[in-house]
Design a protein around this motif. Structure first.
Motif, PDB file in Angstrom:
ATOM      1  N   GLU A  16      -8.256 -11.312   9.143  1.00 50.83           N
ATOM      2  CA  GLU A  16      -7.543 -10.998   9.061  1.00 50.83           C
ATOM      3  C   GLU A  16      -6.866 -11.815  10.257  1.00 50.83           C
ATOM      4  O   GLU A  16      -5.924 -11.348  11.008  1.00 50.83           O
ATOM      5  CB  GLU A  16      -7.537  -9.425   9.063  1.00 50.83           C
ATOM      6  CG  GLU A  16      -7.874  -8.776   7.419  1.00 50.83           C
ATOM      7  CD  GLU A  16      -8.544  -7.690   7.656  1.00 50.83           C
ATOM      8  OE1 GLU A  16      -7.771  -6.626   8.667  1.00 50.83           O
ATOM      9  OE2 GLU A  16      -8.704  -6.929   6.614  1.00 50.83           O
ATOM     10  N   GLN A  17      -7.676 -11.593  11.224  1.00 51.69           N
ATOM     11  CA  GLN A  17      -7.444 -11.708  12.842  1.00 51.69           C
ATOM     12  C   GLN A  17      -7.092 -13.192  12.831  1.00 51.69           C
ATOM     13  O   GLN A  17      -7.121 -14.257  12.753  1.00 51.69           O
ATOM     14  CB  GLN A  17      -8.248 -11.580  13.393  1.00 51.69           C
ATOM     15  CG  GLN A  17      -8.838 -10.089  13.746  1.00 51.69           C
ATOM     16  CD  GLN A  17      -7.874  -9.158  13.995  1.00 51.69           C
ATOM     17  OE1 GLN A  17      -6.803  -8.861  15.002  1.00 51.69           O
ATOM     18  NE2 GLN A  17      -7.311  -8.474  13.051  1.00 51.69           N
ATOM     19  N   LYS A  18      -5.838 -13.346  14.048  1.00 51.59           N
ATOM     20  CA  LYS A  18      -5.443 -14.658  14.256  1.00 51.59           C
ATOM     21  C   LYS A  18      -5.421 -14.828  15.468  1.00 51.59           C
ATOM     22  O   LYS A  18      -4.917 -14.153  16.527  1.00 51.59           O
ATOM     23  CB  LYS A  18      -3.912 -14.793  14.197  1.00 51.59           C
ATOM     24  CG  LYS A  18      -3.850 -14.984  13.697  1.00 51.59           C
ATOM     25  CD  LYS A  18      -1.956 -15.014  13.498  1.00 51.59           C
ATOM     26  CE  LYS A  18      -1.277 -15.091  11.798  1.00 51.59           C
ATOM     27  NZ  LYS A  18       0.667 -14.923  11.767  1.00 51.59           N
ATOM     28  N   LEU A  19      -6.954 -15.379  15.944  1.00 42.99           N
ATOM     29  CA  LEU A  19      -8.092 -14.990  17.143  1.00 42.99           C
ATOM     30  C   LEU A  19      -7.699 -17.001  17.243  1.00 42.99           C
ATOM     31  O   LEU A  19      -7.932 -17.552  16.668  1.00 42.99           O
ATOM     32  CB  LEU A  19     -10.104 -15.411  16.865  1.00 42.99           C
ATOM     33  CG  LEU A  19      -9.829 -14.133  15.981  1.00 42.99           C
ATOM     34  CD1 LEU A  19     -11.864 -13.906  15.801  1.00 42.99           C
ATOM     35  CD2 LEU A  19     -10.096 -12.785  17.614  1.00 42.99           C
ATOM     36  N   LYS A  20      -7.794 -17.063  19.037  1.00 44.11           N
ATOM     37  CA  LYS A  20      -7.638 -18.174  19.349  1.00 44.11           C
ATOM     38  C   LYS A  20      -8.863 -19.447  19.600  1.00 44.11           C
ATOM     39  O   LYS A  20      -8.973 -19.767  20.812  1.00 44.11           O
ATOM     40  CB  LYS A  20      -6.566 -17.968  20.957  1.00 44.11           C
ATOM     41  CG  LYS A  20      -7.359 -17.033  21.572  1.00 44.11           C
ATOM     42  CD  LYS A  20      -6.360 -16.761  23.178  1.00 44.11           C
ATOM     43  CE  LYS A  20      -6.559 -15.348  24.082  1.00 44.11           C
ATOM     44  NZ  LYS A  20      -6.382 -14.492  22.500  1.00 44.11           N
ATOM     45  N   ARG A  85     -10.522 -13.124  25.962  1.00 43.20           N
ATOM     46  CA  ARG A  85     -10.015 -14.544  26.587  1.00 43.20           C
ATOM     47  C   ARG A  85     -10.477 -15.718  25.862  1.00 43.20           C
ATOM     48  O   ARG A  85     -11.183 -16.435  25.394  1.00 43.20           O
ATOM     49  CB  ARG A  85     -10.398 -14.043  28.208  1.00 43.20           C
ATOM     50  CG  ARG A  85     -10.266 -12.964  28.713  1.00 43.20           C
ATOM     51  CD  ARG A  85     -11.155 -12.885  29.464  1.00 43.20           C
ATOM     52  NE  ARG A  85     -11.306 -13.174  29.565  1.00 43.20           N
ATOM     53  CZ  ARG A  85     -12.888 -13.076  30.847  1.00 43.20           C
ATOM     54  NH1 ARG A  85     -12.594 -13.087  32.539  1.00 43.20           N
ATOM     55  NH2 ARG A  85     -14.385 -13.537  29.808  1.00 43.20           N
ATOM     56  N   PHE A  86      -8.828 -16.049  26.231  1.00 49.55           N
ATOM     57  CA  PHE A  86      -9.497 -17.780  26.012  1.00 49.55           C
ATOM     58  C   PHE A  86     -11.104 -19.092  26.284  1.00 49.55           C
ATOM     59  O   PHE A  86     -11.392 -19.564  25.028  1.00 49.55           O
ATOM     60  CB  PHE A  86      -8.559 -19.287  26.392  1.00 49.55           C
ATOM     61  CG  PHE A  86      -8.209 -20.378  26.268  1.00 49.55           C
ATOM     62  CD1 PHE A  86      -8.434 -21.530  26.180  1.00 49.55           C
ATOM     63  CD2 PHE A  86      -7.783 -20.475  24.317  1.00 49.55           C
ATOM     64  CE1 PHE A  86      -8.672 -22.568  25.784  1.00 49.55           C
ATOM     65  CE2 PHE A  86      -7.599 -22.142  23.786  1.00 49.55           C
ATOM     66  CZ  PHE A  86      -8.258 -23.257  25.026  1.00 49.55           C
ATOM     67  N   LEU A 103     -18.788 -12.769  27.218  1.00 50.88           N
ATOM     68  CA  LEU A 103     -17.522 -12.878  28.393  1.00 50.88           C
ATOM     69  C   LEU A 103     -17.849 -13.461  29.493  1.00 50.88           C
ATOM     70  O   LEU A 103     -18.901 -12.838  29.992  1.00 50.88           O
ATOM     71  CB  LEU A 103     -17.587 -11.095  28.291  1.00 50.88           C
ATOM     72  CG  LEU A 103     -16.862 -10.702  26.688  1.00 50.88           C
ATOM     73  CD1 LEU A 103     -16.910  -8.501  27.160  1.00 50.88           C
ATOM     74  CD2 LEU A 103     -15.921 -11.122  26.513  1.00 50.88           C
ATOM     75  N   LEU A 104     -17.238 -14.463  29.927  1.00 48.51           N
ATOM     76  CA  LEU A 104     -17.800 -15.099  31.136  1.00 48.51           C
ATOM     77  C   LEU A 104     -17.107 -14.503  32.672  1.00 48.51           C
ATOM     78  O   LEU A 104     -15.908 -14.046  32.080  1.00 48.51           O
ATOM     79  CB  LEU A 104     -17.275 -16.465  31.052  1.00 48.51           C
ATOM     80  CG  LEU A 104     -17.415 -17.572  29.907  1.00 48.51           C
ATOM     81  CD1 LEU A 104     -16.992 -19.138  29.618  1.00 48.51           C
ATOM     82  CD2 LEU A 104     -19.020 -17.493  29.515  1.00 48.51           C
ATOM     83  N   ASN A 105     -17.642 -14.464  33.532  1.00 48.87           N
ATOM     84  CA  ASN A 105     -17.531 -14.862  34.971  1.00 48.87           C
ATOM     85  C   ASN A 105     -16.823 -12.523  34.908  1.00 48.87           C
ATOM     86  O   ASN A 105     -15.699 -12.080  35.035  1.00 48.87           O
ATOM     87  CB  ASN A 105     -16.043 -14.333  34.794  1.00 48.87           C
ATOM     88  CG  ASN A 105     -15.912 -16.441  34.896  1.00 48.87           C
ATOM     89  OD1 ASN A 105     -16.942 -16.904  35.053  1.00 48.87           O
ATOM     90  ND2 ASN A 105     -15.210 -17.278  35.362  1.00 48.87           N
ATOM     91  N   SER A 106     -17.666 -11.576  33.498  1.00 48.21           N
ATOM     92  CA  SER A 106     -17.447 -10.323  33.594  1.00 48.21           C
ATOM     93  C   SER A 106     -19.171  -9.491  34.128  1.00 48.21           C
ATOM     94  O   SER A 106     -20.209 -10.391  33.966  1.00 48.21           O
ATOM     95  CB  SER A 106     -17.916 -10.061  31.918  1.00 48.21           C
ATOM     96  OG  SER A 106     -16.443 -10.575  31.648  1.00 48.21           O
TER      97      SER A 106
END
Length: 390
Positions: A16-20, A85-86, A103-106
């Motif tokens: 269902e999701q259009k994930l990038k 995020r990308f 999750l990078l830089n988080s």
């Protein structure tokens, strides 16, 4: 690309999701996680690793189907997607049990923001009571890695404890360690079980066979320096940073710790540990104990208790760990031991950095029992010769 077995609950949402973001197969996702772990050690940029499971659990395993639980998971996972995020990395967990996201830089503030948003949406949907269920495994398991020096992580344990105390069993937070990244196949897990059985049986037998020697050492310590205790107890750092009390025959005078500060300039390891060949804090018989490693014999009790193993990196003291670089901490990902590679390769003659590299080399061997046996046999040879011990 390998064919991935997808849990239906995961597949329905992904369709269902259009994930990038690319959704990596489990094996490649573990590779990416390992790469980010090593990169954080170089860049000192923290990241969050979140596991999201597609089912709720009960005491006996998988819980019975529940629309409430399914809707809770669905809201949680869609909220998580909104934060992607990308640059972030997503992939399947092993056994098609759920999804993993890096999750990078988080930091922990990012996790707290996600947590509050999920709770707010669950409350709006009338599902907040679901959080009172005591699952066998949380729907969200979060892991945090900073890539910082240990002394910069001193407050991290308290922050993790506070987070877990306010989130029940729905969310959980741990510090990321190597054993969270390296998902060993079953045959290696069996090796670890066998290793534990060998540790307990051999240590118990050794305590019985060596009891006359243990008694002699205890009497000799008391006669040599009657002012102090026979057994020296010291807090050490074990697997994944867990503290435990390690036992040794006391080989130093009772004021050894107080005198250590004035001798630090004479440290001969070139690193975080303290060693000097002619340490004035060691009494005469203590040098005999150290030369032949007799002072380590009480650690057989630590092995039986599960604090240590026969083979593994030597357990450091907390003050040493505080000075660790990120890659040094990798040696804490396994149970510490009586002997390891650097103990049979020069002992105290090896520099601190050399010790760390040899310990990490052992960790990458994945607990091969044949390698452990070789190290034990080499240890006997080194101990009898008394080389490099001081």
């Amino acid at each position: 690309m390998e064919q991935e077995s997808v849990n239906p609950a995961i597949g329905s949402i992904l369709d269902e999701q259009k994930l990038k973001n690319i959704v990596y197969p489990a094996r490649l996702f573990r590779t990416r996680l390992n790469e980010e772990f090593l990169r954080a050690n170089r860049t000192r940029k923290p990241f969050l690793y979140i596991k999201m499971y597609a089912h709720q659990y009960d005491f006996f395993g998988w819980g019975s189907p529940s629309k409430t639980v399914e809707n809770t998971w669905r809201i949680s996972i869609l909220t998580m997607f909104s934060h992607l995020r990308f640059i972030d990395v997503m992939g399947y967990l092993s056994d098609a049990s759920g999804l993993g996201i890096i999750l990078l830089n988080s930091d922990l503030s990012t996790l707290e923001s996600i947590r509050k948003e999920i709770l707010h949406k669950l409350n709006d949907a009338g599902l907040i009571q679901t959080l009172r269920i005591n699952p066998k495994r949380p729907i969200f398991e979060a892991y945090f890695y900073t890539g910082y020096q240990e002394k910069d992580n001193l407050e991290l344990a308290d922050k993790i404890k506070d987070f877990n105390s306010t989130n029940g069993r729905f969310f959980s937070l741990e510090r990321l360690n190597l054993d969270h990244i390296w998902e060993h196949p079953h045959k290696i897990r069996y090796r670890h079980v066998i290793k534990r059985l060998v540790d307990v049986s051999c240590s118990s037998l050794a305590l019985i066979v060596l009891s006359p020697l243990l008694l002699f050492c205890a009497l000799a310590v008391k006669i040599s320096d009657h002012k102090g205790p026979v057994i020296f107890k010291q807090t050490r750092v074990g697997k994944n940073g867990r503290l435990f009390t390690m036992y040794k025959f006391r080989s130093m005078y009772v004021d050894a710790e107080e005198r250590k500060k004035e001798l630090m300039a004479q440290n001969e390891t070139g690193g975080k540990t303290f060693k000097m060949k002619n340490d004035p804090r060691i009494y005469p018989f203590g040098r005999v104990l150290r030369k032949f490693s007799l002072d380590e014999l009480p650690q057989l009790v630590n092995i039986i208790k599960g604090d240590m193993s026969i083979v593994g990196p030597r357990p450091p003291i907390p003050s040493e760990v505080e000075e660790y670089e990120p890659w040094h901490r990798m040696r804490l990902s396994v149970t510490p031991g009586l002997t390891c590679i650097w103990q049979v390769s020069g002992r105290s003659n090896i520099s601190f950095e050399g010790q760390m590299r040899l310990d990490n080399d052992y960790i990458r061997r994945d607990g091969k029992l044949g390698e452990d046996l070789k190290l034990i046999l080499k240890t006997f040879k080194v101990v009898f010769k008394g080389e490099g011990a001081y």
